[in-house]
Structure formats: C-alpha cells, structure tokens
Design a protein around this motif. Structure first.
Motif, PDB file in Angstrom:
ATOM      1  N   LEU A  20       0.875  -1.183   0.000  1.00 42.28           N
ATOM      2  CA  LEU A  20       0.000   0.000   0.000  1.00 42.28           C
ATOM      3  C   LEU A  20       0.905   1.222   0.000  1.00 42.28           C
ATOM      4  O   LEU A  20       2.062   1.148   0.417  1.00 42.28           O
ATOM      5  N   GLU A  21       0.363   2.361  -0.412  1.00 39.78           N
ATOM      6  CA  GLU A  21       1.161   3.590  -0.271  1.00 39.78           C
ATOM      7  C   GLU A  21       1.333   3.902   1.204  1.00 39.78           C
ATOM      8  O   GLU A  21       2.423   4.177   1.679  1.00 39.78           O
ATOM      9  N   TYR A  26      -4.869   4.662   3.340  1.00 44.70           N
ATOM     10  CA  TYR A  26      -5.821   3.673   2.833  1.00 44.70           C
ATOM     11  C   TYR A  26      -7.043   3.575   3.764  1.00 44.70           C
ATOM     12  O   TYR A  26      -8.185   3.542   3.298  1.00 44.70           O
ATOM     13  N   ALA A  27      -6.783   3.557   5.075  1.00 45.20           N
ATOM     14  CA  ALA A  27      -7.911   3.486   6.033  1.00 45.20           C
ATOM     15  C   ALA A  27      -8.806   4.717   5.871  1.00 45.20           C
ATOM     16  O   ALA A  27     -10.038   4.612   5.887  1.00 45.20           O
ATOM     17  N   ALA A  44       0.063  -3.463   5.981  1.00 46.95           N
ATOM     18  CA  ALA A  44       0.759  -3.632   4.694  1.00 46.95           C
ATOM     19  C   ALA A  44       2.157  -4.172   4.961  1.00 46.95           C
ATOM     20  O   ALA A  44       2.843  -3.713   5.871  1.00 46.95           O
ATOM     21  N   ARG A  45       2.582  -5.142   4.141  1.00 49.81           N
ATOM     22  CA  ARG A  45       3.953  -5.658   4.297  1.00 49.81           C
ATOM     23  C   ARG A  45       4.959  -4.679   3.728  1.00 49.81           C
ATOM     24  O   ARG A  45       6.118  -4.674   4.095  1.00 49.81           O
ATOM     25  N   ASP A  46       4.451  -3.836   2.833  1.00 52.80           N
ATOM     26  CA  ASP A  46       5.333  -2.830   2.219  1.00 52.80           C
ATOM     27  C   ASP A  46       4.531  -1.544   2.014  1.00 52.80           C
ATOM     28  O   ASP A  46       3.403  -1.595   1.531  1.00 52.80           O
ATOM     29  N   GLN A  47       5.105  -0.414   2.404  1.00 53.97           N
ATOM     30  CA  GLN A  47       4.470   0.885   2.184  1.00 53.97           C
ATOM     31  C   GLN A  47       5.408   1.737   1.329  1.00 53.97           C
ATOM     32  O   GLN A  47       6.587   1.886   1.662  1.00 53.97           O
ATOM     33  N   THR A  67       3.797  -2.439   9.867  1.00 53.41           N
ATOM     34  CA  THR A  67       3.254  -1.116   9.511  1.00 53.41           C
ATOM     35  C   THR A  67       1.743  -1.308   9.381  1.00 53.41           C
ATOM     36  O   THR A  67       1.283  -2.055   8.521  1.00 53.41           O
ATOM     37  N   LEU A  68       1.005  -0.673  10.259  1.00 54.85           N
ATOM     38  CA  LEU A  68      -0.433  -0.920  10.321  1.00 54.85           C
ATOM     39  C   LEU A  68      -1.184   0.289  10.860  1.00 54.85           C
ATOM     40  O   LEU A  68      -0.599   1.175  11.482  1.00 54.85           O
ATOM     41  N   SER A  69      -2.482   0.298  10.585  1.00 54.22           N
ATOM     42  CA  SER A  69      -3.351   1.346  11.125  1.00 54.22           C
ATOM     43  C   SER A  69      -4.579   0.683  11.725  1.00 54.22           C
ATOM     44  O   SER A  69      -5.105  -0.286  11.168  1.00 54.22           O
TER      45      SER A  69
END
Ligand code: BTN
Length: 252
Positions: A20-21, A26-27, A44-47, A67-69
């Motif tokens: 994800l960017e 995204y949220a 996301a595993r990659d931002q 990396t999470l929200s």
C-alpha cells in the motif's frame, strides 16, 4: 496472519496487503466510502509512501517490520481529552515491546518509542472529529521488528531483532500488540485518568533538566513535568510552567 485472538474489538477485522502507499491513507480512503467496523486493522507488508509526524516520511524495509493502522470510534472521549488516545497507543506499543526486550522502553513525547535513546517505533494518530467528541481515529503504528540495516538513520533507529540478535515472528508480535491495545482501549473508556500516571512514569526525560530548542533554534533549559490532556508538553522553565505544542519545541 488470518485471525487475531483474545481481543474484544481490536483486530476482529484484519485487512492485509502486500503493498500500500500508506495504511493510514488507505484506512482514511475506506472510511470516506463507508464506515468500518470498530477495531479494523489495515496492515501492509510494504508501504511506498509511509507517513510520519509533521509531514515526514516513514521508511520501513518491505516484509521486515509491522506497519499498520487501527480504526477506532472512541465516542466516549471528549475532544478536550483526545490526547489520551495517543497515550494508550504509545503505552500498548511499549508493553508489546517489553514482552520481547529486557531493556527500558521510553515514550518520547508525543509518541516515539525509544530503547537506549534509539527509535524503535513511531505512531501517527489522525482524528476525525464530530461535534464535541472524537468520532473516528486512525492510529498508525510503525514498529521496527526485523530490520537490520537503517542506512543513514543508523545512529537514531533500531529494531527488536537488532537488540535481541534474533529474528521475531511478525504475526506473533502483531497478536501481542493488538491484545495490548485492546486492553488499554477498554481502560481508556472505564478508567481514563489512570492512563496519565502510567504514561508519565515512562516519559522520556521526565524530571531531568534538559536542553530544548525553539523553532527559531534558540536554546533553553527546562524540565519536563507532564503532558496535558490536549497533548501539550508541560515544561518547567526558570521556575515557571510553560506549555508547548509539537511545533513549538524541539529536543536537543
Ligand atoms: C513518526 O514517528 O513520525 C510516525 C510514524 C508512523 C508510521 C506508521 S507506519 C503505518 C502507518 N501508516 C503510515 O503512513 N504511517 C503510519
């Protein structure tokens, strides 16, 4: 990871992506389309465009870190108390880390997580307000778990695996982190004032005379006392209590 266990709210819905960017962005985009179940986690595993505080970026090596929200609806929280939500996120990250690391874990205002003066996690809270309450919160967390090489940030950044000397299971760390947040979120609703004391107990440089900068780079000496409900840093400067917002003070 398919399921989070032992939580009431946090992580009951888990949306996982390879790329994800930004999980916060995204949220927010999802929330603009329709409400999300409270506690939804976007991971996301990659931002590619991870965001940090004050318009900075958050870089994280793909597949190595968390990396999470998390989306929360703390309708019980008055706007005047909204910083308590930041406090519980910082405390949850701190306690999750403590399950793995024996070293002291400090919270550097507003919510950087430090071990031995190096940053191991960053938090970006975005509040969506409605009337006098906090309607929705997007709590973004970047926790360095297995990254070894921090390039130019070598002296200021660290990870759990760098400190431990072995690799950790990301799913397990995620489960630990979300369980902590779920407990603290319950505490925030039931016993909100208890949170302040715990946060202050682990606040970096609290009670220690230290050097700070103003935005125009002039220096001053002060002693951190507490962080008020709106998130301002209370510093004793020349026997006078002063309040600073994030843009008004820098650590030396
Ligand atoms: C900071 O220390 O400046 C805050 C960093 C916050 C980074 C996390 S990573 C997951 C979430 N998505 C983002 O774009 N930012 C936060």
């Amino acid at each position: 990871m398919s399921k989070i266990h032992n939580t009431r709210i946090v992580g009951k819905v888990l949306l996982e992506f390879d790329h994800l960017e930004s999980t916060n962005a995204y949220a927010r985009a999802l929330l603009q389309q329709s409400p999300l179940e409270e506690g939804t986690v976007v991971l996301a595993r990659d931002q590619s465009k991870g965001r940090g505080q004050l318009g900075t970026t958050w870089d994280s090596e793909p597949g190595k870190n968390l990396t999470l929200s998390i989306v929360l609806n703390p309708h019980f929280l008055a706007i005047s108390d909204q910083f308590r939500l930041n406090k519980i996120v910082a405390l949850s990250v701190r306690e999750a880390i403590m399950e793995y690391i024996p070293d002291e874990v400090k919270i550097k205002w507003p919510n950087d997580i430090l071990i031995n003066e190096k940053k191991v996690a960053g938090i970006l809270i975005q509040n969506i307000l409605k009337g006098s309450t906090v309607h929705t919160v997007i709590a973004g967390i970047g926790l360095n778990v297995n990254q070894q090489d921090f390039g130019p940030s070598l002296l200021t950044a660290t990870s759990l695996s760098q400190l431990l000397g072995n690799t950790l299971d990301l799913d397990e760390v995620l489960q630990t982190l979300l369980e902590k947040l779920d407990r603290y979120y319950e505490l925030l609703e039931l016993y909100p004032t208890r949170i302040d004391d715990v946060y202050h107990e682990h606040l970096y440089l609290r009670g220690i005379e230290s050097m700070f900068f103003t935005p125009d780079s002039s220096r001053f000496i002060g002693t951190i006392r507490t962080v008020d409900a709106q998130g301002r840093l209370e510093v004793i400067v020349k026997n006078e209590l002063k309040y600073f917002t994030l843009k008004e003070i820098k650590f030396a």
